[in-house]
Design an enzyme around this catalytic site. Sequence first.
Site, PDB file in Angstrom:
ATOM      1  N   GLU A 101       0.814  -1.211   0.000  1.00 22.00           N
ATOM      2  CA  GLU A 101       0.000   0.000   0.000  1.00 22.00           C
ATOM      3  C   GLU A 101       0.848   1.261   0.000  1.00 22.00           C
ATOM      4  OE1 GLU A 101      -3.920  -1.388   2.467  1.00 22.00           O
ATOM      5  OE2 GLU A 101      -2.318  -0.398   3.545  1.00 22.00           O
ATOM      6  N   CYS A 123       6.942  -5.544   8.207  1.00 21.67           N
ATOM      7  CA  CYS A 123       8.062  -4.893   8.885  1.00 21.67           C
ATOM      8  C   CYS A 123       8.577  -5.806   9.986  1.00 21.67           C
ATOM      9  CB  CYS A 123       7.595  -3.570   9.489  1.00 21.67           C
ATOM     10  SG  CYS A 123       8.922  -2.566  10.194  1.00 21.67           S
ATOM     11  N   CYS A 130       1.810   0.217  15.891  1.00 18.38           N
ATOM     12  CA  CYS A 130       1.765   0.281  14.412  1.00 18.38           C
ATOM     13  C   CYS A 130       1.191  -0.996  13.820  1.00 18.38           C
ATOM     14  CB  CYS A 130       3.168   0.510  13.864  1.00 18.38           C
ATOM     15  SG  CYS A 130       3.247   0.508  12.064  1.00 18.38           S
TER      16      CYS A 130
HETATM   17  N1  SAH Z   1       9.643   2.486   9.723  1.00 18.84           N
HETATM   18  C1  SAH Z   1       9.688   3.899   9.521  1.00 18.84           C
HETATM   19  C2  SAH Z   1       8.627   4.427   8.581  1.00 18.84           C
HETATM   20  C3  SAH Z   1       7.189   3.936   8.780  1.00 18.84           C
HETATM   21  S1  SAH Z   1       6.286   4.528  10.184  1.00 18.84           S
HETATM   22  C4  SAH Z   1       9.632   4.636  10.836  1.00 18.84           C
HETATM   23  O1  SAH Z   1       9.391   4.006  11.851  1.00 18.84           O
HETATM   24  O2  SAH Z   1       9.869   5.837  10.855  1.00 18.84           O
HETATM   25  C5  SAH Z   1       6.000   6.233   9.912  1.00 18.84           C
HETATM   26  C6  SAH Z   1       5.594   6.985  11.179  1.00 18.84           C
HETATM   27  O3  SAH Z   1       4.289   6.593  11.623  1.00 18.84           O
HETATM   28  C7  SAH Z   1       6.522   6.723  12.365  1.00 18.84           C
HETATM   29  O4  SAH Z   1       6.947   7.925  12.928  1.00 18.84           O
HETATM   30  C8  SAH Z   1       5.650   5.966  13.357  1.00 18.84           C
HETATM   31  O5  SAH Z   1       6.061   6.231  14.673  1.00 18.84           O
HETATM   32  C9  SAH Z   1       4.284   6.501  13.038  1.00 18.84           C
HETATM   33  N2  SAH Z   1       3.185   5.616  13.467  1.00 18.84           N
HETATM   34  C10 SAH Z   1       3.193   4.279  13.506  1.00 18.84           C
HETATM   35  N3  SAH Z   1       2.015   3.808  13.938  1.00 18.84           N
HETATM   36  C11 SAH Z   1       1.218   4.889  14.162  1.00 18.84           C
HETATM   37  C12 SAH Z   1      -0.133   5.062  14.588  1.00 18.84           C
HETATM   38  N4  SAH Z   1      -0.900   4.019  14.879  1.00 18.84           N
HETATM   39  N5  SAH Z   1      -0.607   6.322  14.690  1.00 18.84           N
HETATM   40  C13 SAH Z   1       0.162   7.376  14.369  1.00 18.84           C
HETATM   41  N6  SAH Z   1       1.437   7.276  13.942  1.00 18.84           N
HETATM   42  C14 SAH Z   1       1.971   6.043  13.840  1.00 18.84           C
END
Ligand code: SAH
Length: 361
Positions: A101, A123, A130
């Site tokens: 996606e 991941c 997440c």
């Molecule tokens: N693996 C990378 C990129 C993907 S996550 C990273 O961790 O940066 C992208 C962003 O989304 C990250 O900052 C993560 O902390 C945030 N994130 C993950 N799950 C989330 C959620 N349920 N609500 C809001 N932000 C979230």
Amino acid sequence: YLWFMMRENEEKLELFGIPADKLGEEFEKIGEQKFRAKQVMKWIYEHRQFDFAQMTDLPLELRDWLNNNAIISIPETAEVARSEDNSAKFLFKLSDGKFVESVYIPDLKNNRHTVCLSAQIGCKYDCSFCATGKMGFVRNLTSTEIIGQLYEIREYIQVGGNNLTNVVFMGMGEPMDNLDAVIDAIKVILADVGFGLGHRRVLVSTVGIPEGILKLMKTSLRTKLAISLNAPNNKLRTKIMPVNKKYSIESFIPLIDEYVQYCKRWVTMEYVMLAGINDSLKQAHQLVELLKGLPVKINLIPYNPIEEVDFKPSDDRTIMRFQSYLLANSVVATIRQSSGKDIKGACGQLIADFTLTKNSN
Ligand code: SAH
């Protein structure tokens, strides 16, 4: 017969999503000039021309060779979910039948049209808040598949009368964990004969893998960097981000100054606001102690609820208080406007229910 077709494609030279330097080497191997790579790229990304016969500035011989020996692979767009806020989530079907996606995030006020790309299916890091982590790690994407997402969404943006302006690697997966493919993809994104974006219009977001940050700094790409901090101390960070056992806060903080010298833009620290977990003023104070004086800005992300866990989002007042505390103590902090919640296209929500079921069968 199908098996034969597949075998045949495997042996073909992939042209899509490959940077000019690599493609040039391939052309040299067949006795062609390096610069043919850039001509071909221009046809693909600028003219959207996939028919080799129509690539009129190439010698006929080469067009013929390409016709027999090269392919341009674009993923199939399986589904587009449009949000009330005009963002859109794309589901792509890849050549092995797996799904990934990506999200389009328009910001009409600022005329920004951002594409959020995935670097992996699933991941490895399983951050507790997440959704992507819940599906486990499936596989890395190739640069062909990464650029495929961008190419398709750029068409969608242009049909809407707008231009692609920004790319963020904030979709599924950890870009530093698939860095070679991500670097190749960024090269195509920055190339004049590719997508032609400026280097500060591309942002790589990471859980904070120092080797990856160091490797990125060895390239001349100079894209922006975001680190998902999410907690002001190691104890809490380890609890919500298991990766912190291996790469603690101290492992990436020292790289920030160096990165800012390299990219000439401040590093973003992402901080997902989880009610009662990391949103107290005491924790804001710890954050100030940790980051004071560093060239960083904190991006506070309202938590987007996911089904698998029972975190609650901090309420607006708490987020604003947290932000005010940081600002009052000279730490730059912004609050992220989340898009696409109704289509599960917001940060941390990419798994999509349909992806999960489809990828697991
Ligand atoms: N693996 C990378 C990129 C993907 S996550 C990273 O961790 O940066 C992208 C962003 O989304 C990250 O900052 C993560 O902390 C945030 N994130 C993950 N799950 C989330 C959620 N349920 N609500 C809001 N932000 C979230």
